[in-house]
Write a protein that holds these residues in place. Structure first.
Motif, PDB file in Angstrom:
ATOM      1  N   PRO A 157     -65.108  -5.959 -29.873  1.00  0.00           N
ATOM      2  CA  PRO A 157     -63.734  -5.585 -30.235  1.00  0.00           C
ATOM      3  C   PRO A 157     -63.644  -4.121 -30.660  1.00  0.00           C
ATOM      4  N   LEU A 158     -62.582  -3.441 -30.271  1.00  0.00           N
ATOM      5  CA  LEU A 158     -62.330  -2.061 -30.666  1.00  0.00           C
ATOM      6  C   LEU A 158     -61.229  -2.062 -31.721  1.00  0.00           C
ATOM      7  N   LYS A 159     -61.490  -1.394 -32.876  1.00  0.00           N
ATOM      8  CA  LYS A 159     -60.586  -1.498 -34.025  1.00  0.00           C
ATOM      9  C   LYS A 159     -60.288  -0.127 -34.628  1.00  0.00           C
ATOM     10  N   ARG A 160     -59.100  -0.006 -35.260  1.00  0.00           N
ATOM     11  CA  ARG A 160     -58.808   1.059 -36.204  1.00  0.00           C
ATOM     12  C   ARG A 160     -59.001   0.489 -37.604  1.00  0.00           C
ATOM     13  N   PHE A 161     -59.574   1.295 -38.518  1.00  0.00           N
ATOM     14  CA  PHE A 161     -59.860   0.730 -39.843  1.00  0.00           C
ATOM     15  C   PHE A 161     -60.003   1.843 -40.870  1.00  0.00           C
ATOM     16  N   GLU A 162     -59.997   1.466 -42.147  1.00  0.00           N
ATOM     17  CA  GLU A 162     -60.306   2.344 -43.262  1.00  0.00           C
ATOM     18  C   GLU A 162     -61.447   1.735 -44.047  1.00  0.00           C
ATOM     19  N   THR A 194     -58.223   7.218 -41.414  1.00  0.00           N
ATOM     20  CA  THR A 194     -58.326   6.145 -40.433  1.00  0.00           C
ATOM     21  C   THR A 194     -59.504   6.419 -39.506  1.00  0.00           C
ATOM     22  N   ASN A 195     -60.310   5.387 -39.283  1.00  0.00           N
ATOM     23  CA  ASN A 195     -61.469   5.486 -38.403  1.00  0.00           C
ATOM     24  C   ASN A 195     -61.281   4.563 -37.206  1.00  0.00           C
ATOM     25  N   ILE A 196     -62.061   4.795 -36.177  1.00  0.00           N
ATOM     26  CA  ILE A 196     -62.105   3.873 -35.038  1.00  0.00           C
ATOM     27  C   ILE A 196     -63.541   3.423 -34.848  1.00  0.00           C
ATOM     28  N   GLY A 197     -63.716   2.202 -34.375  1.00  0.00           N
ATOM     29  CA  GLY A 197     -65.067   1.667 -34.169  1.00  0.00           C
ATOM     30  C   GLY A 197     -64.999   0.203 -33.820  1.00  0.00           C
ATOM     31  N   THR A 198     -66.053  -0.497 -34.160  1.00  0.00           N
ATOM     32  CA  THR A 198     -66.136  -1.918 -33.853  1.00  0.00           C
ATOM     33  C   THR A 198     -66.744  -2.656 -35.034  1.00  0.00           C
ATOM     34  N   SER A 199     -67.109  -3.926 -34.838  1.00  0.00           N
ATOM     35  CA  SER A 199     -67.679  -4.771 -35.899  1.00  0.00           C
ATOM     36  C   SER A 199     -69.164  -4.966 -35.643  1.00  0.00           C
ATOM     37  N   ALA A 200     -69.983  -4.672 -36.654  1.00  0.00           N
ATOM     38  CA  ALA A 200     -71.426  -4.860 -36.500  1.00  0.00           C
ATOM     39  C   ALA A 200     -71.768  -6.320 -36.223  1.00  0.00           C
ATOM     40  N   GLN A 201     -71.036  -7.241 -36.879  1.00  0.00           N
ATOM     41  CA  GLN A 201     -71.309  -8.663 -36.671  1.00  0.00           C
ATOM     42  C   GLN A 201     -71.008  -9.061 -35.236  1.00  0.00           C
ATOM     43  N   ALA A 202     -69.919  -8.521 -34.656  1.00  0.00           N
ATOM     44  CA  ALA A 202     -69.572  -8.863 -33.277  1.00  0.00           C
ATOM     45  C   ALA A 202     -70.579  -8.258 -32.302  1.00  0.00           C
TER      46      ALA A 202
END
Length: 576
Positions: A499-504, A513-521
């Motif tokens: 998954p591609l996400k925007r997050f803080e 605001t950062n962009i990235g993914t989930s390490a668990q995924a």
């Protein structure tokens, strides 16, 4: 001449008159009850009534004719129309009536009830005619009508209920038929075609266990079965592709399994040396173990000499304060006081500390007199860690060390009303032996400042909770340092699993605001690029996602090339 015979009521059951005596004639009885009591001849049984015999009943004045006798001796009667009783009986010689024994005759003159004609009725007692010959066998009668069909039994497992009725189609069934369920042994009866009612169960109770039979002879050995799956283990097979992983494993075959004992991934072979990822058997991280007991206290060291009273307690660095003596307590003097041209401008007070960065010797100031200061040698810290706290007043450089091996504590830059301070480390080797919270080296940079590393920086594992800015970032990739295991292919269809996400970041105060993914995924599809620290927090090596992108681009290139060839072929077909 018709002759009528009347049997005395007391003798009616004694067969006193032979049947031949009334063939062609008749006998007279009082009523139909007396008629039905007359004995019939059937089978080997004697009797006076045979088929054709006629009986006149006085009660109704009717003549009855025997039409049939059953196999149990019961006569069937019918009114014989046109026949009446005799009008007159003449008693003649003995030829008229064959007497048997000594007869007793009671004559009675009477009048016929229907015609009014006079008649005489003779009642004979003790008369018995001789037994006649057996008559000829009669002609065979015609076949009787067919009887109704009897019940039919059906069997199977179609009818199953155990109460009420159930409609189940059974071919040719009819009312009165039966159905046996050969599985449950329930019995059903049809009230109409295909309509069944449960009537009971015929399965008997379980029988006693029979005696053990003798052992049979051994059968011949069967053919050997095919070899089952073999489990292999090691670190040869890697990756998370569900198919097409090429890794050589000696004697492997289709259906075998491989356990990677490093990642705990499990693979299944679709053919020899060709594997597909099927899952991971590594369990969740266990709970933290209990704290171990405290070790025994070490022995106390010897007491050091008392130092001077440190009223100021500042540190100075340079090479001005020096002594050739290595004896603790030796005195050294320095005339460098308030020298404005020196990098190490200082105004020492008794109790201040001085580190000679060349010899490694450390001195404490014992007194200051005019332009001269006196120092006592207290030890040498060369080749040993040096903890530095504070800054030098009145200079542009807080701490500058050259050619020393040091340990930095709370060294930092700062500002006052007139001067900006900086800390510089030049040509230094920093040896880390551990610290609190398992932190080897921690550099805290105040907000608005940066830790600048110029030149080539080589690290093992570098962790940061803030931004790192670099002109270039290189990762070791020399073939001489690697052992290749297999080609890496990441299926396009697996991209949806990342998954591609925007997050803080929750603990990041700047709110960016950062962009990235989930390490668990990512760990589920690419565990090779996910790491976990001692606190269980996971990190992703984002640089390796570029390899995933290259793999997907290569697959897209092949798809585009294939589609282009198909387009060219279709263009030729349609003549374009």
């Amino acid at each position: 001449m018709n002759v009528g015979f009347q049997l005395g009521s007391s003798l009616a059951s004694k067969h006193l008159i032979d049947a031949d005596n009334i063939k062609g004639g008749y006998c007279v009885v009082a009523d139909t009850n007396a008629r039905n009591a007359l004995p019939c001849a059937y089978g080997d049984n004697d009797g006076i009534i045979v088929v054709g015999s006629r009986v006149y009943c006085q009660s109704d004045g009717k003549m009855y004719k025997c039409t049939a006798i059953s196999n149990t001796g019961v006569a069937s009667w019918a009114v014989s129309d046109g026949e009446t009783a005799i009008q007159q009986i003449e008693i003649g010689t003995s030829q008229d009536i064959d007497q048997v024994g000594t007869p007793s005759v009671t004559p009675e003159n009477t009048v016929d009830s229907q015609t009014g004609a006079p008649k005489t009725v003779l009642t004979f007692h003790n008369l018995k005619g001789a037994k006649g010959d057996k008559g000829d066998t009669g002609a065979t009668g015609s076949n009787g009508t067919n009887g109704t069909d009897g019940a039919t039994w059906f069997g199977g497992t179609a009818v199953t209920h155990t109460s009420g009725s159930q409609t189940v189609s059974v071919a040719n069934s009819k009312a009165g038929d039966f159905y046996l369920n050969t599985s449950s042994w329930n019995v059903y009866k049809a009230s109409a075609a295909n309509t069944w009612g449960y009537i009971g169960n015929i399965k008997g109770a379980k029988g006693d266990t029979g005696a053990t039979g003798s052992n049979g002879t051994n059968g011949t050995n069967g053919t050997n079965g095919t070899n089952g799956a073999t489990w292999f283990s090691g670190a040869t097979v890697t990756g998370t592709n569900t198919s097409g992983i090429s890794a050589s494993v000696t004697n492997s075959k289709a259906g075998d399994f491989y356990l990677n004992t490093s990642s705990w991934n499990v693979y299944k072979a679709s053919a020899a040396n060709t594997w597909g990822y099927i899952g991971n058997i590594k369990g969740a991280k266990g709970d933290t173990g209990a704290t171990g007991s405290n070790g025994t206290n070490g022995t106390n060291g010897t007491n050091g000499t008392n130092g001077a009273d440190a009223s100021a307690g500042r540190w100075f660095f340079g090479t001005d304060v020096a002594t050739t003596s290595n004896t603790v307590g030796a005195t050294a003097t320095s005339s460098v006081v308030n020298t404005t041209n020196s990098r190490y401008d200082y105004n020492p007070s008794a109790g201040d500390m001085y580190h000679n960065v060349s010899s490694g010797k450390v001195f404490v100031c014992t007194s200051v007199s005019g332009t001269s200061s006196t120092w006592k040698y207290i030890g040498n810290i060369k080749k040993a860690p040096l903890t530095i706290n504070g800054k030098t007043d009145g200079a542009s450089t807080a701490v500058e060390m050259t050619g020393a091996e040091i340990k930095l504590g709370n060294t930092h830059g700062g500002t006052d009303a007139t001067t900006t301070y900086k800390s510089k480390l030049r040509g230094l080797t920093i040896s880390i032996s551990g610290g609190d919270d398992n932190v080897g080296l921690q550099i805290d940079v105040p907000t608005g400042y940066a830790a600048i590393l110029n030149g080539r920086v080589r690290t093992g594992t570098l962790e940061s909770t803030s931004n790192i800015t670099a002109v270039g970032l290189y990762q070791s990739s020399d073939d001489r340092l690697k052992k290749y295991l297999s080609d890496f292919v990441f299926g396009l269809d697996r991209l949806a699993d990342i998954p591609l996400k925007r997050f803080e970041y929750k603990n990041d105060g700047d709110g960016r605001t950062n962009i990235g993914t989930s390490a668990q995924a990512v760990e589920k599809v690419l565990p090779e690029i996910v790491s976990e620290d001692e606190n269980g927090y996971k990190s992703v090596d984002y640089s390796k996602l570029s390899i995933v992108a290259l793999s997907c681009i290569e697959q897209l290139r092949e798809i585009v090339a294939t589609q282009q060839r198909e387009i060219e072929r279709l263009k030729q077909v349609v003549g374009l």
